[in-house]
Each structure stands twice: as structure tokens, then as C-alpha cells.
Design an enzyme around this catalytic site. Structure first.
Site, PDB file in Angstrom:
ATOM      1  N   THR A 283      33.878 -34.932 112.533  1.00 21.57           N
ATOM      2  CA  THR A 283      35.037 -35.021 111.648  1.00 21.57           C
ATOM      3  C   THR A 283      35.057 -33.807 110.734  1.00 21.57           C
ATOM      4  O   THR A 283      34.139 -33.594 109.955  1.00 21.57           O
ATOM      5  CB  THR A 283      34.984 -36.322 110.818  1.00 21.57           C
ATOM      6  OG1 THR A 283      34.908 -37.422 111.720  1.00 21.57           O
ATOM      7  CG2 THR A 283      36.204 -36.451 109.932  1.00 21.57           C
TER       8      THR A 283
ATOM      9  N   GLY B 257      30.837 -35.247 107.039  1.00 19.43           N
ATOM     10  CA  GLY B 257      29.566 -35.151 106.323  1.00 19.43           C
ATOM     11  C   GLY B 257      28.905 -33.789 106.351  1.00 19.43           C
ATOM     12  O   GLY B 257      27.775 -33.636 105.887  1.00 19.43           O
ATOM     13  N   GLN B 258      29.601 -32.772 106.871  1.00 17.37           N
ATOM     14  CA  GLN B 258      29.008 -31.440 106.863  1.00 17.37           C
ATOM     15  C   GLN B 258      28.799 -30.965 105.425  1.00 17.37           C
ATOM     16  O   GLN B 258      29.558 -31.312 104.531  1.00 17.37           O
ATOM     17  CB  GLN B 258      29.905 -30.431 107.605  1.00 17.37           C
ATOM     18  CG  GLN B 258      30.061 -30.706 109.077  1.00 17.37           C
ATOM     19  CD  GLN B 258      31.211 -31.651 109.377  1.00 17.37           C
ATOM     20  OE1 GLN B 258      31.788 -32.281 108.483  1.00 17.37           O
ATOM     21  NE2 GLN B 258      31.542 -31.781 110.642  1.00 17.37           N
ATOM     22  N   ARG B 259      27.786 -30.159 105.226  1.00 15.33           N
ATOM     23  CA  ARG B 259      27.432 -29.692 103.883  1.00 15.33           C
ATOM     24  C   ARG B 259      28.628 -29.083 103.144  1.00 15.33           C
ATOM     25  O   ARG B 259      28.827 -29.329 101.961  1.00 15.33           O
ATOM     26  CB  ARG B 259      26.289 -28.680 103.966  1.00 15.33           C
ATOM     27  CG  ARG B 259      25.708 -28.290 102.625  1.00 15.33           C
ATOM     28  CD  ARG B 259      24.549 -27.323 102.739  1.00 15.33           C
ATOM     29  NE  ARG B 259      23.476 -27.823 103.565  1.00 15.33           N
ATOM     30  CZ  ARG B 259      22.480 -28.600 103.131  1.00 15.33           C
ATOM     31  NH1 ARG B 259      22.468 -28.984 101.872  1.00 15.33           N
ATOM     32  NH2 ARG B 259      21.521 -28.981 103.943  1.00 15.33           N
TER      33      ARG B 259
ATOM     34  N   ILE C 100      31.710 -29.823 103.409  1.00 14.26           N
ATOM     35  CA  ILE C 100      32.734 -30.826 103.103  1.00 14.26           C
ATOM     36  C   ILE C 100      32.291 -31.779 101.997  1.00 14.26           C
ATOM     37  O   ILE C 100      33.116 -32.300 101.248  1.00 14.26           O
ATOM     38  CB  ILE C 100      33.102 -31.617 104.383  1.00 14.26           C
ATOM     39  CG1 ILE C 100      33.783 -30.690 105.383  1.00 14.26           C
ATOM     40  CG2 ILE C 100      34.001 -32.797 104.066  1.00 14.26           C
ATOM     41  CD1 ILE C 100      34.100 -31.347 106.715  1.00 14.26           C
TER      42      ILE C 100
END
Length: 184
Positions: free
Chosen positions: A48, A70-72, A74
Site C-alpha cells: 500500500t 507502513g513504509q518508513r 509514509i
């Protein structure tokens, strides 16, 4: 146990809307869990890059689930979605022990957020189908969950792949919206 028991404690009567914020590190299985809740096909899931919103009818509840990437890069945007949250679901990849410290730090920061004060917490200890998965008890210890005193919390072992521990027996309709972040 699981989501339904938390919802029943949260709302006195069914037929209510519940705003759920679904967070966790990248690759924890958030979108797969969301698709399982909506009884959708999970064979083609991509990371996502923004957020997904699904409205799911379940046992008299209308669940409005916000699945945020959940990427850093984001994670700083998570706080834009805290307002009016009824339930925080935090998903952990139980097999990725190298990231337990990182996920514990992110969870601790979420629990310190004023807009999430007193919001019940359900932790999905995901990927329990993998042989390398830590148990829910090990994760609870690693995250120091026993120190949480300001909210109802529960940890639920699950597998988003098999739906074990995730299913809520949904019915009727599901609405889906997918959005990507536009960085300016």
C-alpha cells in the site's frame, strides 16, 4: 476472541459505525487482513503506497477500516488519520524478529498520541502459519504490552493468509476506496 469481542466491548449496541485504523510496519500483512475481513481475494496484493478504505458490514456493525501504508516514508502521515478513531488495529509480522524493536517503537509512539488516548488496541500477531513466527505471548512480552494501563488491549495470533484468527464472518456489502499519496 479477536476483533468481534473488542467491538462488543467498545459499542453497547450493534448497528453502529466503527472507525478502525489499521497500522503496522510495511509487509506486516495489513492489506491482506483487510481483504480477509472483507471476504475478498488475497492472491494479488501489492504494498500500500497510500491508503485503502473499506466499509464492511459485520454482525450488525459497519466497520470503516482505514489501512494506511507502513513504509518508513509514509509513517509520518499516520497522524493525519487519528481523528475519531474508535479502534486501533496494529499488525505485526510475527516471523520478522529483526524488526520487533522497530515495531515496538512505532507502537509506543502511537500509544503516546493524544488523539489516540484511550482508543482500544487490538494487535494482530500475523503470519502465525510460518514456522519462524514468534508466539503472541512472546510478542506481548517484546512489546511490553503488560505496561499498558490507559486502554483496553488484546493480542490475537492470526494468519492473514489462511484467515485463521482474522475472520469476523462478514456479510452484505463492502465498499472500497484506494488512494495514493502525492508528494509535493
Amino acid at each position: 476472541m479477536g476483533l468481534l469481542s473488542v467491538l462488543r466491548r467498545l459499542k453497547n449496541s450493534p448497528e453502529q459505525e466503527v472507525r478502525i485504523l489499521l497500522l503496522g510496519l510495511d509487509n506486516a500483512g495489513k492489506t491482506c487482513i483487510l481483504k480477509q475481513l472483507a471476504s475478498e481475494d488475497i492472491s494479488h496484493i501489492t504494498p500500500t503506497q497510500g491508503f485503502n478504505i473499506k466499509s464492511v458490514q459485520s454482525q450488525g456493525f459497519k466497520l470503516n477500516v482505514w489501512d494506511i501504508g507502513g513504509q518508513r516514508k509514509i509513517r509520518p502521515y499516520w497522524r493525519n488519520y487519528f481523528e475519531n478513531t474508535d479502534l486501533l488495529i496494529y499488525v505485526i509480522d510475527s516471523s520478522d524478529r529483526k524488526r520487533f524493536d522497530e515495531t515496538a517503537q512505532e507502537l509506543a509512539e502511537l500509544l503516546d498520541e493524544e488523539k489516540l488516548n484511550m482508543v482500544p488496541l487490538l494487535i494482530f500477531a500475523n503470519k502465525q502459519d510460518l514456522m519462524t513466527a514468534a508466539t503472541a505471548a512472546e510478542i506481548a512480552e517484546s512489546l511490553n504490552l503488560h505496561t499498558i494501563r490507559d486502554r483496553i488491549w488484546q493480542i490475537q495470533p492470526c494468519s492473514a493468509l489462511t484467515a485463521e484468527g482474522v475472520q469476523v464472518h462478514t456479510h452484505t456489502h463492502t465498499e472500497t476506496h484506494t488512494h495514493k499519496y502525492i508528494h509535493t
